[in-house]
Design a protein around this motif. Structure first.
Motif, short mmCIF file in Angstrom:
data_model
loop_
_atom_site.label_atom_id
_atom_site.label_comp_id
_atom_site.label_asym_id
_atom_site.label_seq_id
_atom_site.Cartn_x
_atom_site.Cartn_y
_atom_site.Cartn_z
N THR A 125 54.89 31.52 14.57
CA THR A 125 55.16 32.33 13.37
C THR A 125 54.59 33.77 13.85
OG1 THR A 125 55.09 30.87 11.68
CG2 THR A 125 54.68 33.02 11.13
N VAL A 126 55.11 34.99 13.61
CA VAL A 126 54.62 35.95 13.75
C VAL A 126 54.52 36.66 12.20
CG1 VAL A 126 55.00 38.48 14.82
CG2 VAL A 126 55.29 36.56 16.31
N ALA A 127 53.44 36.97 11.84
CA ALA A 127 53.36 37.78 10.54
C ALA A 127 54.07 39.01 10.29
CB ALA A 127 51.91 37.89 10.04
N ALA A 128 54.38 39.43 9.22
CA ALA A 128 55.03 40.55 8.72
C ALA A 128 54.25 41.71 9.38
CB ALA A 128 55.60 40.83 7.40
N GLY A 129 54.90 42.80 9.87
CA GLY A 129 54.10 43.94 10.26
C GLY A 129 53.07 43.95 11.55
N GLU A 130 52.92 42.65 12.16
CA GLU A 130 51.99 42.27 13.13
C GLU A 130 52.63 42.97 14.33
OE1 GLU A 130 49.58 38.44 14.91
OE2 GLU A 130 51.18 38.12 13.65
#
Length: 217
Positions: free
Chosen positions: A164-169
């Protein structure tokens, strides 16, 4: 906002050497997007393209059966020699069902929903959310991975299966991300070799996948 739903549809006859999805056929629903296709791209007949904004597929890129490209949050751009696998989605809604729009750039132009650099692979079932999300050149988005809205993934990264890559990362170039959240840098300098392997794989896929870009134009 509704999305396309599976429904039975007759399949067209193709040569026995062509690759077909083993899943049921799907119907095209929702708005038909304006498209810009390279003459050398491969787009399976059962891919789903929907939304009011432009979808761009560049030179020698391959869109597998049942892949989804959704421009409900803005333009979707697929760079050169990319591969988007079955049930992967570019421009996906977030987990709450919302489609995010990209922020304006310095010139006030929309960044679009999703932008893939060249030689990107988006594997089976991966979700790249809408919202100015960028996947850098040579990056692999693994099976079942989710990249959040507005994330910027650098060049030659590897997002392993179910990560998972977080939103805005913002993910630096050459990062490897594992499903347990661990991360490391991989600077082995194999990006040229990987790109050459991608080109060879595309040569094979173009012979296996029945392409019908005219359906979407």
């Amino acid at each position: 906002m509704s999305s396309a739903t599976p429904s039975p549809a007759p399949s067209s006859a193709h040569g026995h050497h062509k690759r077909h999805s083993i899943l049921p056929a799907v119907s095209q629903s929702g708005p038909k997007p304006p498209v810009q296709f390279s003459s050398s791209c491969t787009i399976a007949d059962s891919a789903l393209l929907t939304g009011p904004h432009t979808i761009i597929v560049s030179t020698e890129s391959v869109i597998h059966p049942r892949a989804r490209l959704e421009s409900l949050g803005g333009r979707v751009t697929v760079g050169r020699r990319c591969i988007v696998h079955e049930r992967a989605c570019l421009g996906a809604a977030d987990l709450q069902g919302r489609y995010h729009k990209g922020s304006p750039d310095k010139e006030g132009r929309s960044m679009g929903a999703v932008t893939l650099g060249d030689y990107v692979t988006v594997e089976v079932g991966a979700q790249v959310e809408s919202g100015g999300t960028v996947i850098g050149e040579g990056t692999t988005v693994g099976i079942g991975t989710r990249v959040g809205a507005g994330a910027v993934v650098g060049k030659h990264c590897t997002l392993t299966a179910n990560s998972t890559v977080a939103a805005g990362e913002v993910i630096p170039d050459y990062t490897v991300i594992y499903s347990n959240g661990l991360r490391r840098l991989d600077r082995r300098g194999v990006s040229d070799l990987k790109n050459k392997a991608q080109a060879r794989q595309i040569d094979v896929l173009r012979r296996m996948i029945p392409s019908n870009p005219a359906k979407f134009q």
